[in-house]
Design a protein around this motif. Sequence first.
Motif, PDB file in Angstrom:
ATOM      1  N   TRP A  51      -6.425   6.833  -7.084  1.00 52.11           N
ATOM      2  CA  TRP A  51      -5.748   5.577  -6.748  1.00 52.11           C
ATOM      3  C   TRP A  51      -4.773   5.770  -5.585  1.00 52.11           C
ATOM      4  O   TRP A  51      -4.617   4.884  -4.738  1.00 52.11           O
ATOM      5  N   ALA A  52      -4.119   6.935  -5.554  1.00 56.50           N
ATOM      6  CA  ALA A  52      -3.205   7.217  -4.445  1.00 56.50           C
ATOM      7  C   ALA A  52      -3.978   7.293  -3.125  1.00 56.50           C
ATOM      8  O   ALA A  52      -3.515   6.778  -2.103  1.00 56.50           O
ATOM      9  N   ALA A  53      -5.159   7.893  -3.153  1.00 54.49           N
ATOM     10  CA  ALA A  53      -5.976   7.978  -1.941  1.00 54.49           C
ATOM     11  C   ALA A  53      -6.453   6.595  -1.513  1.00 54.49           C
ATOM     12  O   ALA A  53      -6.460   6.273  -0.318  1.00 54.49           O
ATOM     13  N   CYS A  89      -4.978   3.717  -2.073  1.00 58.77           N
ATOM     14  CA  CYS A  89      -3.824   3.019  -1.496  1.00 58.77           C
ATOM     15  C   CYS A  89      -3.450   3.614  -0.142  1.00 58.77           C
ATOM     16  O   CYS A  89      -3.021   2.890   0.760  1.00 58.77           O
ATOM     17  N   GLY A  90      -3.632   4.909   0.022  1.00 59.27           N
ATOM     18  CA  GLY A  90      -3.370   5.544   1.304  1.00 59.27           C
ATOM     19  C   GLY A  90      -4.315   5.047   2.396  1.00 59.27           C
ATOM     20  O   GLY A  90      -3.897   4.817   3.537  1.00 59.27           O
ATOM     21  N   ALA A 102       0.888   8.571  -6.595  1.00 61.74           N
ATOM     22  CA  ALA A 102       1.062  10.005  -6.353  1.00 61.74           C
ATOM     23  C   ALA A 102       2.038  10.600  -7.368  1.00 61.74           C
ATOM     24  O   ALA A 102       1.823  11.709  -7.876  1.00 61.74           O
ATOM     25  N   ALA A 145       0.832  -1.205   0.000  1.00 57.53           N
ATOM     26  CA  ALA A 145       0.000   0.000   0.000  1.00 57.53           C
ATOM     27  C   ALA A 145       0.867   1.256   0.000  1.00 57.53           C
ATOM     28  O   ALA A 145       0.552   2.236  -0.684  1.00 57.53           O
ATOM     29  N   GLY A 146       1.971   1.234   0.740  1.00 59.40           N
ATOM     30  CA  GLY A 146       2.895   2.365   0.718  1.00 59.40           C
ATOM     31  C   GLY A 146       3.523   2.557  -0.650  1.00 59.40           C
ATOM     32  O   GLY A 146       3.639   3.684  -1.152  1.00 59.40           O
ATOM     33  N   GLY A 162       2.204   1.531  -3.524  1.00 56.88           N
ATOM     34  CA  GLY A 162       1.138   1.982  -4.426  1.00 56.88           C
ATOM     35  C   GLY A 162       0.811   3.453  -4.241  1.00 56.88           C
ATOM     36  O   GLY A 162       0.600   4.179  -5.218  1.00 56.88           O
ATOM     37  N   THR A 163       0.774   3.896  -2.993  1.00 57.99           N
ATOM     38  CA  THR A 163       0.502   5.312  -2.730  1.00 57.99           C
ATOM     39  C   THR A 163       1.572   6.189  -3.351  1.00 57.99           C
ATOM     40  O   THR A 163       1.271   7.200  -4.005  1.00 57.99           O
ATOM     41  N   THR A 164       2.818   5.798  -3.193  1.00 59.20           N
ATOM     42  CA  THR A 164       3.931   6.582  -3.739  1.00 59.20           C
ATOM     43  C   THR A 164       3.897   6.615  -5.262  1.00 59.20           C
ATOM     44  O   THR A 164       4.007   7.684  -5.877  1.00 59.20           O
ATOM     45  N   PHE A 213      -3.203   1.695   3.341  1.00 61.98           N
ATOM     46  CA  PHE A 213      -2.006   1.826   4.162  1.00 61.98           C
ATOM     47  C   PHE A 213      -2.375   2.074   5.622  1.00 61.98           C
ATOM     48  O   PHE A 213      -1.825   1.445   6.528  1.00 61.98           O
TER      49      PHE A 213
END
Length: 89
Positions: free
Chosen positions: A43-45, A47-48, A36, A28-29, A31-33, A51
């Motif tokens: 998608w970043a949200a 994954c956040g 973003a 998840a970290g 994916g968020t990175t 996380f």
Amino acid sequence: MRTGSEPVTARSPLRLRFLLSLWGLLWAGFGTTVFALLARPGWAAACGVLFVVAAVDLVLVVRHLRQGPHWQPGRDVPPYEPDHGERRR
């Protein structure tokens, strides 16, 4: 709470849950990175949020693991009757 009706060899899956939470936290970290950096805020949200959920689960699992046999009763912990509150006669 042990009631005596569970199998003698039953064990808590906390160690497996710990590993799965750690794995989810890492992905998840990542994916968020990545999302973003690729300017994909939705998608970043997502994954956040995953996380945060994985991090909270990891904290709870570690807390339960550190509490010891209360959460992972072994063969040396005898079963006991559940507390049904004060019994009136």
